[in-house]
Design a protein around this motif. Structure first.
Motif, PDB file in Angstrom:
ATOM      1  N   GLY A  94       0.868  -1.175   0.000  1.00  0.00           N
ATOM      2  CA  GLY A  94       0.000   0.000   0.000  1.00  0.00           C
ATOM      3  C   GLY A  94       0.901   1.220   0.000  1.00  0.00           C
ATOM      4  O   GLY A  94       1.719   1.382   0.899  1.00  0.00           O
ATOM      5  N   VAL A  95       0.782   2.047  -1.026  1.00  0.00           N
ATOM      6  CA  VAL A  95       1.675   3.199  -1.185  1.00  0.00           C
ATOM      7  C   VAL A  95       0.850   4.477  -1.104  1.00  0.00           C
ATOM      8  O   VAL A  95      -0.113   4.653  -1.845  1.00  0.00           O
ATOM      9  CB  VAL A  95       2.439   3.133  -2.528  1.00  0.00           C
ATOM     10  N   PHE A  96       1.253   5.347  -0.196  1.00  0.00           N
ATOM     11  CA  PHE A  96       0.581   6.626   0.013  1.00  0.00           C
ATOM     12  C   PHE A  96       1.547   7.732  -0.394  1.00  0.00           C
ATOM     13  O   PHE A  96       2.680   7.776   0.073  1.00  0.00           O
ATOM     14  CB  PHE A  96       0.177   6.774   1.478  1.00  0.00           C
ATOM     15  N   VAL A  97       1.081   8.603  -1.286  1.00  0.00           N
ATOM     16  CA  VAL A  97       1.930   9.638  -1.866  1.00  0.00           C
ATOM     17  C   VAL A  97       1.354  11.003  -1.514  1.00  0.00           C
ATOM     18  O   VAL A  97       0.212  11.309  -1.866  1.00  0.00           O
ATOM     19  CB  VAL A  97       2.011   9.484  -3.404  1.00  0.00           C
ATOM     20  N   SER A  98       2.122  11.815  -0.813  1.00  0.00           N
ATOM     21  CA  SER A  98       1.705  13.184  -0.527  1.00  0.00           C
ATOM     22  C   SER A  98       1.761  13.948  -1.842  1.00  0.00           C
ATOM     23  O   SER A  98       2.824  14.078  -2.458  1.00  0.00           O
ATOM     24  CB  SER A  98       2.646  13.820   0.502  1.00  0.00           C
ATOM     25  N   SER A  99       0.590  14.418  -2.293  1.00  0.00           N
ATOM     26  CA  SER A  99       0.551  15.032  -3.619  1.00  0.00           C
ATOM     27  C   SER A  99      -0.568  16.058  -3.732  1.00  0.00           C
ATOM     28  O   SER A  99      -1.526  16.042  -2.963  1.00  0.00           O
ATOM     29  CB  SER A  99       0.389  13.959  -4.695  1.00  0.00           C
ATOM     30  N   THR A 100      -0.408  16.922  -4.700  1.00  0.00           N
ATOM     31  CA  THR A 100      -1.427  17.938  -4.979  1.00  0.00           C
ATOM     32  C   THR A 100      -2.619  17.279  -5.675  1.00  0.00           C
ATOM     33  O   THR A 100      -2.510  16.161  -6.191  1.00  0.00           O
ATOM     34  CB  THR A 100      -0.851  19.047  -5.880  1.00  0.00           C
ATOM     35  N   GLY A 101      -3.727  17.991  -5.712  1.00  0.00           N
ATOM     36  CA  GLY A 101      -4.935  17.463  -6.317  1.00  0.00           C
ATOM     37  C   GLY A 101      -4.819  17.166  -7.797  1.00  0.00           C
ATOM     38  O   GLY A 101      -5.537  16.306  -8.313  1.00  0.00           O
ATOM     39  N   ASP A 102      -3.902  17.829  -8.483  1.00  0.00           N
ATOM     40  CA  ASP A 102      -3.776  17.598  -9.923  1.00  0.00           C
ATOM     41  C   ASP A 102      -2.622  16.656 -10.292  1.00  0.00           C
ATOM     42  O   ASP A 102      -2.391  16.385 -11.462  1.00  0.00           O
ATOM     43  CB  ASP A 102      -3.640  18.916 -10.681  1.00  0.00           C
ATOM     44  N   PHE A 103      -1.927  16.123  -9.299  1.00  0.00           N
ATOM     45  CA  PHE A 103      -0.859  15.149  -9.556  1.00  0.00           C
ATOM     46  C   PHE A 103      -1.503  13.769  -9.689  1.00  0.00           C
ATOM     47  O   PHE A 103      -2.216  13.325  -8.793  1.00  0.00           O
ATOM     48  CB  PHE A 103       0.170  15.152  -8.413  1.00  0.00           C
TER      49      PHE A 103
END
Length: 153
Positions: A94-103
């Motif tokens: 399970g991979v969680f990526v801190s990202s912006t809404g458009d990434f």
């Protein structure tokens, strides 16, 4: 070839397994499976890899952060099992990526951890996976990865 030999061939040195930062345990074994709690992105020097994909971090830096999470997963596995040769199969990441809404390249970021598992364990490293974008992760890190692993007795 042992997994330790494979790590040496790949030039990977495992760090000490990270201690939990809150009220949980780093792993739980149940019915032949080992559940590894989420491992956050630590750089080789022990500092946190912080950032947000699509804001202040590019795809390659995100992939590298996911790979570092995978290395910490391996450290936790060795800590739990005594030997990585007890790994039967990586079942799921399970991979969680801190990202912006458009990434929208979370799967490409997650490949940093996925490819590491395949490099280390071969076909036994091929796994099911989730890759999820989130607005923030603990301590401001860029990536967090958890795992389910089938183990040998």
């Amino acid at each position: 070839m042992t997994i330790d030999s494979k790590l040496a061939e790949l030039g990977i040195t495992l760090p000490a397994a990270a201690a939990p930062v809150a009220s949980y345990v780093p792993y739980v074994e149940a019915n032949g499976l080992l559940y590894i709690s989420g491992q956050i992105s630590f750089a080789e020097d022990g500092s946190l890899i912080k950032g947000r994909l699509g804001e202040d971090m590019d795809l390659e830096a995100g992939r590298a952060a996911a790979r570092r999470c995978g290395i910490m997963l391996l450290a936790q596995l060795r800590n739990a099992l005594g030997s990585l040769d007890r790994v039967e199969r990586i079942v799921k990441l399970g991979v969680f990526v801190s990202s912006t809404g458009d990434f929208t390249d979370q799967p490409k970021v997650a490949n940093g951890a996925s490819e590491l598992m395949q490099d280390v364990f071969g076909d036994a490293g091929r796994h099911a996976r989730s890759a999820v974008g989130v607005p923030v992760l603990p301590l401001g890190v860029a990536v967090e990865v958890d795992a389910v692993v089938q183990i040998r007795a």
